[in-house]
Design an enzyme around this catalytic site. Structure first.
Site, PDB file in Angstrom:
ATOM      1  N   LEU A 141       0.858  -1.179   0.000  1.00 38.42           N
ATOM      2  CA  LEU A 141       0.000   0.000   0.000  1.00 38.42           C
ATOM      3  C   LEU A 141       0.895   1.231   0.000  1.00 38.42           C
ATOM      4  O   LEU A 141       2.011   1.201   0.536  1.00 38.42           O
ATOM      5  CB  LEU A 141      -0.896   0.019   1.247  1.00 38.42           C
ATOM      6  CG  LEU A 141      -1.945  -1.090   1.374  1.00 38.42           C
ATOM      7  CD1 LEU A 141      -2.601  -1.028   2.750  1.00 38.42           C
ATOM      8  CD2 LEU A 141      -2.996  -0.962   0.289  1.00 38.42           C
ATOM      9  N   ASP A 142       0.429   2.313  -0.571  1.00 40.45           N
ATOM     10  CA  ASP A 142       1.202   3.552  -0.552  1.00 40.45           C
ATOM     11  C   ASP A 142       1.447   3.996   0.889  1.00 40.45           C
ATOM     12  O   ASP A 142       0.691   3.646   1.801  1.00 40.45           O
ATOM     13  CB  ASP A 142       0.459   4.661  -1.299  1.00 40.45           C
ATOM     14  CG  ASP A 142       0.437   4.418  -2.804  1.00 40.45           C
ATOM     15  OD1 ASP A 142       1.244   3.601  -3.275  1.00 40.45           O
ATOM     16  OD2 ASP A 142      -0.373   5.055  -3.491  1.00 40.45           O
ATOM     17  N   LYS A 143       2.470   4.802   1.067  1.00 41.45           N
ATOM     18  CA  LYS A 143       2.850   5.272   2.400  1.00 41.45           C
ATOM     19  C   LYS A 143       1.675   5.895   3.140  1.00 41.45           C
ATOM     20  O   LYS A 143       1.453   5.611   4.326  1.00 41.45           O
ATOM     21  CB  LYS A 143       3.994   6.292   2.280  1.00 41.45           C
ATOM     22  CG  LYS A 143       4.413   6.910   3.623  1.00 41.45           C
ATOM     23  CD  LYS A 143       5.501   7.950   3.435  1.00 41.45           C
ATOM     24  CE  LYS A 143       5.853   8.614   4.768  1.00 41.45           C
ATOM     25  NZ  LYS A 143       6.897   9.656   4.607  1.00 41.45           N
ATOM     26  N   ASP A 144       0.926   6.760   2.476  1.00 39.85           N
ATOM     27  CA  ASP A 144      -0.149   7.490   3.156  1.00 39.85           C
ATOM     28  C   ASP A 144      -1.487   6.755   3.145  1.00 39.85           C
ATOM     29  O   ASP A 144      -2.506   7.315   3.542  1.00 39.85           O
ATOM     30  CB  ASP A 144      -0.309   8.875   2.517  1.00 39.85           C
ATOM     31  CG  ASP A 144       0.914   9.748   2.734  1.00 39.85           C
ATOM     32  OD1 ASP A 144       1.524   9.640   3.816  1.00 39.85           O
ATOM     33  OD2 ASP A 144       1.268  10.519   1.833  1.00 39.85           O
ATOM     34  N   THR A 145      -1.480   5.497   2.694  1.00 41.07           N
ATOM     35  CA  THR A 145      -2.706   4.692   2.675  1.00 41.07           C
ATOM     36  C   THR A 145      -2.692   3.693   3.822  1.00 41.07           C
ATOM     37  O   THR A 145      -1.698   2.998   4.027  1.00 41.07           O
ATOM     38  CB  THR A 145      -2.829   3.925   1.349  1.00 41.07           C
ATOM     39  OG1 THR A 145      -2.848   4.862   0.272  1.00 41.07           O
ATOM     40  CG2 THR A 145      -4.104   3.095   1.318  1.00 41.07           C
TER      41      THR A 145
END
Length: 257
Positions: A141-145
């Site tokens: 998952l993306d860092k901010d997700t």
């Protein structure tokens, strides 16, 4: 740890089958992408010769050898005692909730504070297929997700999960707050995705080329200037949700990218 070698003798019924497709069905628990990488890296021989392409058409009597290299040591990634929100754990895998703000694996010079660092401190029996920087990591998952991640503890589980993700037999759903309110309650976004020609760091939709991408969208709640939507991925392209929502004029609220 030694290499593992598998030997297959091609019979008439498999004559004319692509090399990568044959190995996909023969091994069952490995993804096609992984097997294509093994072929290109010289870990697959046909009649004791390397250099065959994944598209090579097998012939009756061919002898195929697949050699799986042992996992590389994890010397470059240090274990860190970071709290993990574990939803399930057994001897085969870990299911956890990744918080927003945490990288899944080391990247771009960041080698501390990632999920991999935390996993290495939590257990020592992670799968090594992912290589030095991604032990046990099957998807990300993306860092901010924030969201649920499945981490493999064994090579067999790692390969099996990779096949499921590649064949889209796993349902992946996300929730996002978007700018504006979509006119339709449900819909499908079918738009190809490629790197932007103006900025290679960004992804964008294209009419030709790129990679096929499909996202199913359902509006759950409507607000004056925003909407809460549920997104179901049919494919899993880089930044697919961001790009597709931008494409229909309802970008993810607060998305810095």
């Amino acid at each position: 740890m030694k290499n593992e070698t598998m030997v297959y003798h091609i019979e008439k019924e498999h004559s004319g089958t692509r090399l990568d497709r044959f190995l996909l069905h023969a091994t069952e628990a490995m993804s096609r992408t992984y097997l294509q990488r093994r072929i290109r890296d010289g870990d697959v021989t046909v009649n004791d010769k390397v250099g065959k392409q994944p598209s090579y058409l097998l012939r009756d009597g061919d002898r195929v050898c697949l050699t799986l290299p042992p996992p590389r040591p994890l010397d470059t990634v240090a274990p860190e005692h970071i709290p993990l929100d574990i939803l399930h754990e057994d001897s085969h895998l870990i299911v956890l909730n990744k918080p927003a703000g945490m990288l899944v694996h080391p990247a771009n010079g960041v080698n501390v504070g990632t999920l991999v660092n935390a996993l290495l401190a939590h257990c020592t029996d992670l799968s090594g297929i992912g290589g030095v920087e991604r032990p046990g990591i099957v998807h990300r998952l993306d860092k901010d997700t924030s969201g649920i991640l499945v981490v493999a503890k064994t090579d067999v589980v790692h390969r099996g999960l990779s096949v499921q993700f590649e064949r889209h037999s796993i349902t992946r759903q996300y929730a996002a707050v978007v700018c504006g309110t979509p006119a339709n309650t449900t819909g499908t976004i079918d738009a190809r995705i490629a790197r932007s020609r103006r900025d290679r760091r960004r992804m964008t939709t294209v009419e030709t080329g790129g990679r096929h991408a499909v996202t199913h969208c359902e509006v759950l709640e409507r607000y004056p200037k925003f909407a809460l939507v549920q997104l179901t991925l049919e494919t899993g392209r880089l930044h697919q949700i961001r790009v597709h929502l931008q494409h229909i004029g309802h970008p993810v609220a607060g998305d810095a990218v």
